[in-house]
Design a protein around this motif. Sequence first.
Motif, PDB file in Angstrom:
ATOM      1  N   VAL A  84      10.455  35.085 -55.745  1.00 51.24           N
ATOM      2  CA  VAL A  84       9.585  34.039 -55.202  1.00 51.24           C
ATOM      3  C   VAL A  84       8.206  34.182 -55.827  1.00 51.24           C
ATOM      4  CG1 VAL A  84       8.460  33.195 -53.104  1.00 51.24           C
ATOM      5  CG2 VAL A  84      10.866  33.901 -53.050  1.00 51.24           C
ATOM      6  N   HIS A  85       7.626  33.061 -56.260  1.00 53.79           N
ATOM      7  CA  HIS A  85       6.307  33.084 -56.895  1.00 53.79           C
ATOM      8  C   HIS A  85       5.523  31.842 -56.501  1.00 53.79           C
ATOM      9  CE1 HIS A  85       7.740  30.209 -60.053  1.00 53.79           C
ATOM     10  NE2 HIS A  85       8.892  30.794 -59.791  1.00 53.79           N
ATOM     11  N   ALA A  86       4.199  31.967 -56.490  1.00 55.36           N
ATOM     12  CA  ALA A  86       3.332  30.869 -56.042  1.00 55.36           C
ATOM     13  C   ALA A  86       2.038  30.897 -56.819  1.00 55.36           C
ATOM     14  CB  ALA A  86       3.049  30.995 -54.544  1.00 55.36           C
ATOM     15  N   GLY A  87       1.337  29.731 -56.838  1.00 61.70           N
ATOM     16  CA  GLY A  87       0.005  29.665 -57.427  1.00 61.70           C
ATOM     17  C   GLY A  87      -0.145  28.743 -58.604  1.00 61.70           C
ATOM     18  N   VAL A  88       0.972  28.278 -59.206  1.00 60.24           N
ATOM     19  CA  VAL A  88       0.914  27.323 -60.304  1.00 60.24           C
ATOM     20  C   VAL A  88       1.920  26.217 -60.027  1.00 60.24           C
ATOM     21  CG1 VAL A  88       0.194  29.047 -62.013  1.00 60.24           C
ATOM     22  CG2 VAL A  88       2.624  28.554 -61.708  1.00 60.24           C
ATOM     23  N   GLY A  89       1.718  25.076 -60.690  1.00 54.07           N
ATOM     24  CA  GLY A  89       2.641  23.972 -60.481  1.00 54.07           C
ATOM     25  C   GLY A  89       2.279  22.763 -61.304  1.00 54.07           C
ATOM     26  N   GLU A  90       3.039  21.698 -61.131  1.00 52.18           N
ATOM     27  CA  GLU A  90       2.857  20.467 -61.906  1.00 52.18           C
ATOM     28  C   GLU A  90       1.661  19.658 -61.437  1.00 52.18           C
ATOM     29  OE1 GLU A  90       4.563  19.672 -64.675  1.00 52.18           O
ATOM     30  OE2 GLU A  90       5.461  21.651 -64.412  1.00 52.18           O
ATOM     31  N   ASN A  91       1.109  19.982 -60.272  1.00 54.11           N
ATOM     32  CA  ASN A  91      -0.119  19.377 -59.758  1.00 54.11           C
ATOM     33  C   ASN A  91      -0.688  20.323 -58.711  1.00 54.11           C
ATOM     34  OD1 ASN A  91       1.351  18.810 -57.294  1.00 54.11           O
ATOM     35  ND2 ASN A  91       2.206  17.024 -58.346  1.00 54.11           N
ATOM     36  N   LEU A  92      -1.812  19.965 -58.136  1.00 52.83           N
ATOM     37  CA  LEU A  92      -2.474  20.860 -57.187  1.00 52.83           C
ATOM     38  C   LEU A  92      -1.645  21.069 -55.930  1.00 52.83           C
ATOM     39  CD1 LEU A  92      -4.869  22.588 -56.381  1.00 52.83           C
ATOM     40  CD2 LEU A  92      -6.031  20.511 -55.584  1.00 52.83           C
ATOM     41  N   ALA A  93      -0.974  20.025 -55.468  1.00 51.06           N
ATOM     42  CA  ALA A  93      -0.164  20.164 -54.264  1.00 51.06           C
ATOM     43  C   ALA A  93       0.913  21.217 -54.455  1.00 51.06           C
ATOM     44  CB  ALA A  93       0.463  18.824 -53.890  1.00 51.06           C
ATOM     45  N   GLN A  94       1.546  21.230 -55.623  1.00 52.35           N
ATOM     46  CA  GLN A  94       2.580  22.228 -55.896  1.00 52.35           C
ATOM     47  C   GLN A  94       1.973  23.612 -56.109  1.00 52.35           C
ATOM     48  OE1 GLN A  94       5.376  21.247 -58.966  1.00 52.35           O
ATOM     49  NE2 GLN A  94       5.889  19.254 -58.103  1.00 52.35           N
ATOM     50  N   ALA A  95       0.868  23.681 -56.838  1.00 59.31           N
ATOM     51  CA  ALA A  95       0.249  24.971 -57.116  1.00 59.31           C
ATOM     52  C   ALA A  95      -0.269  25.635 -55.843  1.00 59.31           C
ATOM     53  CB  ALA A  95      -0.893  24.803 -58.109  1.00 59.31           C
ATOM     54  N   GLY A  96      -0.747  24.848 -54.900  1.00 55.69           N
ATOM     55  CA  GLY A  96      -1.329  25.396 -53.681  1.00 55.69           C
ATOM     56  C   GLY A  96      -0.349  25.622 -52.553  1.00 55.69           C
ATOM     57  N   ALA A  97       0.862  25.124 -52.706  1.00 58.17           N
ATOM     58  CA  ALA A  97       1.836  25.201 -51.620  1.00 58.17           C
ATOM     59  C   ALA A  97       2.352  26.613 -51.406  1.00 58.17           C
ATOM     60  CB  ALA A  97       3.010  24.261 -51.914  1.00 58.17           C
ATOM     61  N   ALA A  98       2.755  26.894 -50.176  1.00 61.16           N
ATOM     62  CA  ALA A  98       3.409  28.161 -49.865  1.00 61.16           C
ATOM     63  C   ALA A  98       4.829  28.143 -50.408  1.00 61.16           C
ATOM     64  CB  ALA A  98       3.432  28.379 -48.356  1.00 61.16           C
ATOM     65  N   ARG A  99       5.269  29.293 -50.896  1.00 59.56           N
ATOM     66  CA  ARG A  99       6.664  29.498 -51.274  1.00 59.56           C
ATOM     67  C   ARG A  99       7.225  30.544 -50.327  1.00 59.56           C
ATOM     68  NH1 ARG A  99       7.104  24.816 -53.486  1.00 59.56           N
ATOM     69  NH2 ARG A  99       5.474  24.460 -55.048  1.00 59.56           N
ATOM     70  N   PHE A 100       8.504  30.480 -50.048  1.00 62.33           N
ATOM     71  CA  PHE A 100       9.065  31.241 -48.943  1.00 62.33           C
ATOM     72  C   PHE A 100      10.104  32.254 -49.385  1.00 62.33           C
ATOM     73  CE2 PHE A 100       7.499  27.236 -47.265  1.00 62.33           C
ATOM     74  CZ  PHE A 100       6.721  27.667 -46.198  1.00 62.33           C
ATOM     75  N   LEU A 101      10.015  33.424 -48.759  1.00 60.92           N
ATOM     76  CA  LEU A 101      10.922  34.528 -49.005  1.00 60.92           C
ATOM     77  C   LEU A 101      11.629  34.871 -47.703  1.00 60.92           C
ATOM     78  CD1 LEU A 101      11.963  36.968 -50.730  1.00 60.92           C
ATOM     79  CD2 LEU A 101       9.940  38.222 -49.921  1.00 60.92           C
ATOM     80  N   GLU A 102      12.961  34.879 -47.759  1.00 62.07           N
ATOM     81  CA  GLU A 102      13.745  35.240 -46.588  1.00 62.07           C
ATOM     82  C   GLU A 102      14.003  36.743 -46.604  1.00 62.07           C
ATOM     83  OE1 GLU A 102      14.289  32.963 -44.398  1.00 62.07           O
ATOM     84  OE2 GLU A 102      13.914  31.137 -45.574  1.00 62.07           O
ATOM     85  N   THR A 103      13.649  37.430 -45.517  1.00 59.35           N
ATOM     86  CA  THR A 103      13.915  38.863 -45.394  1.00 59.35           C
ATOM     87  C   THR A 103      14.676  39.116 -44.093  1.00 59.35           C
ATOM     88  OG1 THR A 103      12.041  39.693 -44.086  1.00 59.35           O
ATOM     89  CG2 THR A 103      11.621  39.177 -46.412  1.00 59.35           C
ATOM     90  N   ALA A 104      15.207  40.321 -43.961  1.00 53.73           N
ATOM     91  CA  ALA A 104      15.976  40.667 -42.763  1.00 53.73           C
ATOM     92  C   ALA A 104      15.115  40.705 -41.514  1.00 53.73           C
ATOM     93  CB  ALA A 104      16.665  42.010 -42.966  1.00 53.73           C
ATOM     94  N   ARG A 105      13.802  40.856 -41.677  1.00 55.07           N
ATOM     95  CA  ARG A 105      12.914  40.986 -40.522  1.00 55.07           C
ATOM     96  C   ARG A 105      11.988  39.794 -40.329  1.00 55.07           C
ATOM     97  NH1 ARG A 105      13.267  46.433 -42.434  1.00 55.07           N
ATOM     98  NH2 ARG A 105      13.975  47.857 -40.800  1.00 55.07           N
ATOM     99  N   GLY A 106      12.191  38.729 -41.089  1.00 55.86           N
ATOM    100  CA  GLY A 106      11.370  37.543 -40.897  1.00 55.86           C
ATOM    101  C   GLY A 106      11.189  36.751 -42.172  1.00 55.86           C
ATOM    102  N   ARG A 107      10.815  35.501 -42.005  1.00 55.08           N
ATOM    103  CA  ARG A 107      10.561  34.617 -43.146  1.00 55.08           C
ATOM    104  C   ARG A 107       9.099  34.733 -43.556  1.00 55.08           C
ATOM    105  NH1 ARG A 107      10.499  28.147 -44.129  1.00 55.08           N
ATOM    106  NH2 ARG A 107      11.823  28.133 -45.990  1.00 55.08           N
ATOM    107  N   VAL A 108       8.864  34.905 -44.858  1.00 52.10           N
ATOM    108  CA  VAL A 108       7.519  35.174 -45.361  1.00 52.10           C
ATOM    109  C   VAL A 108       7.041  34.015 -46.226  1.00 52.10           C
ATOM    110  CG1 VAL A 108       6.105  36.734 -46.745  1.00 52.10           C
ATOM    111  CG2 VAL A 108       7.936  37.650 -45.302  1.00 52.10           C
ATOM    112  N   ALA A 109       5.829  33.534 -45.935  1.00 50.31           N
ATOM    113  CA  ALA A 109       5.181  32.522 -46.772  1.00 50.31           C
ATOM    114  C   ALA A 109       4.236  33.225 -47.738  1.00 50.31           C
ATOM    115  CB  ALA A 109       4.411  31.530 -45.911  1.00 50.31           C
ATOM    116  N   LEU A 110       4.269  32.840 -49.002  1.00 43.15           N
ATOM    117  CA  LEU A 110       3.392  33.399 -50.037  1.00 43.15           C
ATOM    118  C   LEU A 110       2.519  32.302 -50.608  1.00 43.15           C
ATOM    119  CD1 LEU A 110       2.564  35.663 -52.091  1.00 43.15           C
ATOM    120  CD2 LEU A 110       4.440  34.827 -53.535  1.00 43.15           C
TER     121      LEU A 110
END
Length: 456
Positions: free
Chosen positions: A138-164
């Motif tokens: 999972v990676h975040a911080g760049v994208g095709e426009n600002l909305a994509q670059a600034g959006a949270a990306r999500f990681l599923e773990t055994a102890r909870g869902r993580v937004a990055l």
Amino acid sequence: MERHSDEEPGEKAGHYDTVGSLATNVADGFTIVAVGDLIVTRPLTKAQGPGFGAIVKILREADVTFGNMETNIFDIRSFKGSPQAEYGGAYHVSLPELGPDLKKMGFNALSRANNHSFDWGVEGMRETSRALDQSGIVHAGVGENLAQAGAARFLETARGRVALLSCASTFTPMSRACDPAGEAPGRPGLNSLRLARTILVPPEVLENLRKVRNSLPGYRGRHEEAKRIVLAGMTYETADKASYKYEANSKDVAGICRNVRQGKQFADFCLVTNHGHEPGNWSQEPANHEQSFARELIDAGADAYIGHGPHQLRGIEVYKSRPIFYSLGNFIMDDLRTPVGADMFAGYQKDPMKDTDAELTAAEMAGGYETDAGFSDPVFYESVVAACQFEHNQLAEVRLYPIELGHSKRLANRGVPRLASGPQAQGILERLQQLSKPFGTHVAIENDTGVINLRH
């Protein structure tokens, strides 16, 4: 998975929250292992150096293993892009095998917004995204426009869902993403935090600068503040001693805070990261704006703030039971950089027909300008791996494992971390103790490991 009460003030028990609470909501034992900059050009797990395996074991044991991805990934033989005229100080590029190797090390969350995101243009950004996606990172911080670059990306773990979420206050101006406006399309880029910089100088220096400004052709006298002038586009103000002052762009801060809030509303834990060199790589203290920015993000829903960029350690703060790392320094500095764009050769007065890529890298490390000391100081080769454990949705403990990157080794063998021990480990942790004191953070030292114990 165990859940805990996350009622907002004023909510009635049993009331269905249609928006989502901003409270931390992970199972006990949730752990994040965080490191700083990943400046790495090749896979390392196959031929790992002495002590590297012990670090990999720490990385693999966490629910979330985070680092700042400060390179591009592609095969130069098939790459369709080019080195950009505007780049982050060096052209960082890695072999395609790096993606699977980072996954093998244990990394599952990487920030992408930094001053090297667009060293190789939009094509480099896209190739790197594909490589990380294929490796399941999972990676975040760049994208095709600002909305994509600034959006949270999500990681599923055994102890909870993580937004990055990832942003950068140090970036090349042309790499800043923007959204569409009317018929104008959006622009690919990174999630930026723009800063207005003011240089603070003693009163007598300001008066000398005023004389220079007034003597320049084209200047038209106008009403101005007595303790402030603008010269050649730079703002100067009076102060007791020379330093820098930064003011964050309010629109950027508001947008980042909104994205943090939204990310947390769809996750159990929110990790926010910023890449900033301010006020400079020479400084062991964060810039004046960063503490208030980090705290504002935590108020907006972030559960941890991780800073990186200056390539050396800065202090640690615990705010509302959430960790703030102002810089975790370098984790990997395996900078066997090749290929290198022609602009960098010109910048260091080197000739690509005579000088090798390695010789150019050595010149950069030594420092090429009066204001650039390079990376010759051992401090850039000493850092920590930070392991945070949460219990009852509170930060319970931070363990800090000191590492060293082989400052005295030849270029081909330098930059791969191993656990430090003895006097070197003690020195790294004592430095971190002093850097954290201004934030009211006590770092104990136990058997070559730093410990911040928050259990009551």
